[in-house]
Scaffold this motif. Structure first.
Motif, PDB file in Angstrom:
ATOM      1  N   TYR A  79       0.862  -1.172   0.000  1.00  0.00           N
ATOM      2  CA  TYR A  79       0.000   0.000   0.000  1.00  0.00           C
ATOM      3  C   TYR A  79       0.905   1.231   0.000  1.00  0.00           C
ATOM      4  O   TYR A  79       1.847   1.322   0.799  1.00  0.00           O
ATOM      5  CB  TYR A  79      -0.895  -0.043   1.238  1.00  0.00           C
ATOM      6  N   THR A  80       0.686   2.170  -0.890  1.00  0.00           N
ATOM      7  CA  THR A  80       1.643   3.252  -1.158  1.00  0.00           C
ATOM      8  C   THR A  80       2.130   4.008   0.080  1.00  0.00           C
ATOM      9  O   THR A  80       3.346   4.209   0.229  1.00  0.00           O
ATOM     10  CB  THR A  80       1.060   4.232  -2.188  1.00  0.00           C
ATOM     11  N   GLU A 150       5.276   8.262  -5.813  1.00  0.00           N
ATOM     12  CA  GLU A 150       3.856   8.279  -6.130  1.00  0.00           C
ATOM     13  C   GLU A 150       3.415   6.840  -6.366  1.00  0.00           C
ATOM     14  O   GLU A 150       4.260   5.940  -6.517  1.00  0.00           O
ATOM     15  CB  GLU A 150       3.606   9.121  -7.379  1.00  0.00           C
ATOM     16  N   PRO A 151       2.114   6.568  -6.386  1.00  0.00           N
ATOM     17  CA  PRO A 151       1.654   5.188  -6.618  1.00  0.00           C
ATOM     18  C   PRO A 151       2.100   4.678  -7.994  1.00  0.00           C
ATOM     19  O   PRO A 151       2.053   5.403  -8.983  1.00  0.00           O
ATOM     20  CB  PRO A 151       0.128   5.315  -6.546  1.00  0.00           C
ATOM     21  N   GLU A 153       0.581   2.037  -9.350  1.00  0.00           N
ATOM     22  CA  GLU A 153      -0.684   1.651  -9.984  1.00  0.00           C
ATOM     23  C   GLU A 153      -1.830   1.853  -9.003  1.00  0.00           C
ATOM     24  O   GLU A 153      -1.614   1.961  -7.787  1.00  0.00           O
ATOM     25  CB  GLU A 153      -0.627   0.191 -10.450  1.00  0.00           C
ATOM     26  N   ILE A 154      -3.047   1.948  -9.529  1.00  0.00           N
ATOM     27  CA  ILE A 154      -4.255   2.086  -8.725  1.00  0.00           C
ATOM     28  C   ILE A 154      -5.083   0.819  -8.891  1.00  0.00           C
ATOM     29  O   ILE A 154      -5.452   0.443 -10.010  1.00  0.00           O
ATOM     30  CB  ILE A 154      -5.088   3.308  -9.154  1.00  0.00           C
ATOM     31  N   GLU A 158      -7.392   2.099  -4.815  1.00  0.00           N
ATOM     32  CA  GLU A 158      -6.370   2.184  -3.771  1.00  0.00           C
ATOM     33  C   GLU A 158      -4.990   2.302  -4.408  1.00  0.00           C
ATOM     34  O   GLU A 158      -4.679   1.600  -5.378  1.00  0.00           O
ATOM     35  CB  GLU A 158      -6.405   0.941  -2.870  1.00  0.00           C
ATOM     36  N   PRO A 159      -4.124   3.210  -3.900  1.00  0.00           N
ATOM     37  CA  PRO A 159      -2.772   3.364  -4.452  1.00  0.00           C
ATOM     38  C   PRO A 159      -1.858   2.217  -4.012  1.00  0.00           C
ATOM     39  O   PRO A 159      -1.777   1.903  -2.822  1.00  0.00           O
ATOM     40  CB  PRO A 159      -2.307   4.695  -3.856  1.00  0.00           C
ATOM     41  N   TRP A 160      -1.167   1.610  -4.978  1.00  0.00           N
ATOM     42  CA  TRP A 160      -0.305   0.468  -4.677  1.00  0.00           C
ATOM     43  C   TRP A 160       1.117   0.710  -5.178  1.00  0.00           C
ATOM     44  O   TRP A 160       1.336   1.329  -6.209  1.00  0.00           O
ATOM     45  CB  TRP A 160      -0.853  -0.806  -5.312  1.00  0.00           C
ATOM     46  N   CYS A 162       5.268   1.837  -5.166  1.00  0.00           N
ATOM     47  CA  CYS A 162       5.900   3.158  -5.209  1.00  0.00           C
ATOM     48  C   CYS A 162       6.681   3.340  -6.502  1.00  0.00           C
ATOM     49  O   CYS A 162       7.376   2.415  -6.950  1.00  0.00           O
ATOM     50  CB  CYS A 162       6.856   3.336  -4.033  1.00  0.00           C
TER      51      CYS A 162
END
Length: 327
Positions: A79-80, A150-151, A153-154, A158-160, A162
């Protein structure tokens, strides 16, 4: 299609490094903390702190980043916000490890070359203060690291994972930060370690020449001179620790320079590209430097080897006694 060769190597290399490195660091901390290796409390403080920093590098970089990405890529650790925090702590532990090596080298320089200053500086209290300062400055230096990602992928909103922001490579603020990071770790430590060790070894060699003259030129007597033997061990230990540090960091340093002057970028997915291979090779060697000091101690310090045998024998003796009591 199979995984790229560099990824296959990483998937084998990092678990092996964790299996060997984590117990080695823990054993080193236990052995040195017992204070039975014939070292002063000042030296013991530095070596314990260096082992602890190396252990944190193995935890945050090897286990929670590299192994996690390879085998648990969609765990909550990816999780980012958690990924960002882990990367920040990763760089804190790396800076602590590097600058504690510099602090230890400076302490040995003072102890050997600055006789008048030695009694004031080479103390348990000073070592504790230096270690605390190194830790605090490492934390402060790496606070901006949290904000450069930044993430990747989404997934389900949810941002995943880095990814380094594209603005990192052209905004003056981030370019300045990268230059500062490159200069502080590892360029300045390279220069300081080489300079301090050169001065220390030069002082030891000159002192040995004077001592030979005072004791006469009898080689057998000089070989049996405890002071001469201790000085030789000091040279070997300094060269081994600093030499392994510089060699194992050299590829990572070269990649940092490439990022400054070429189109190379961090964490690219082109695993067959030369820059990505250089980056990942540099990380593998950098992580290896978190294990080497323990083996250097074992090879160069006879009392450390004796304590290691004692620590290993203790639980084995306990298990043997339990088995005999059951019988």
């Amino acid at each position: 299609m199979g995984q790229p060769v560099i990824v296959q190597i990483e998937n084998i290399y990092y678990p092996i490094l964790a299996v060997i490195g984590v117990p080695a660091d823990l054993l080193t901390i236990v052995i040195l903390s017992r204070g039975r290796c014939g070292l002063s409390k000042c030296i013991t403080h530095y070596l314990v702190a260096m082992a602890a920093a190396d252990l944190l590098v193995l935890i945050f970089e090897v286990i929670l980043y590299e192994i996690k990405d390879a085998y648990f890529s969609y765990s909550f650790l990816n999780y980012t916000p958690i990924c960002r925090l882990n990367l920040s702590l990763l760089f804190v532990s790396i800076d602590c490890s590097v600058w504690l090596t510099v602090a230890f080298t400076f302490d040995r320089f003072v102890a050997i070359c600055c006789q008048k200053f030695r009694t004031k500086y080479c103390t348990e209290k000073t070592a504790a203060v230096v270690i605390a300062v190194v830790f605090c400055l490492s934390v402060l230096q790496n606070v901006p690291i949290y904000f450069i990602y930044e993430p990747r992928e989404i997934i389900d909103n949810e941002p995943w994972s880095c990814n380094v922001k594209s603005s990192f490579y052209f905004l003056p603020m981030w370019i300045t930060l990268l230059w500062l990071e490159t200069i502080l770790t590892p360029f300045v430590p390279f220069v300081l370690i080489l300079l301090l060790n050169a001065l220390t070894i030069r002082h030891i060699v000159m002192a040995n020449k004077v001592r030979r003259v005072l004791r006469g030129n009898n080689n057998n007597e000089n070989d049996n001179d405890p002071e001469m033997v201790n000085r030789k061990k000091s040279i070997i230990l300094l060269l081994a620790i600093s030499g392994s540090f510089i060699l194992l960091w050299m590829v990572n340093f070269a990649f940092l320079i490439c990022v400054q002057f070429t189109d190379a970028k961090f964490l690219e997915a082109n695993y067959n590209g030369p820059f990505t291979i250089m980056e990942k090779s540099g990380y593998m060697l950098r992580c290896l430097s978190s294990c080497t000091n323990k083996f250097i101690y074992a090879l160069s310090q006879s009392k450390f080897r004796e304590e290691l045998k004692d620590v290993i024998k203790s639980p084995l003796s306990l298990v043997t006694n339990l088995i005999n009591s059951v019988k």
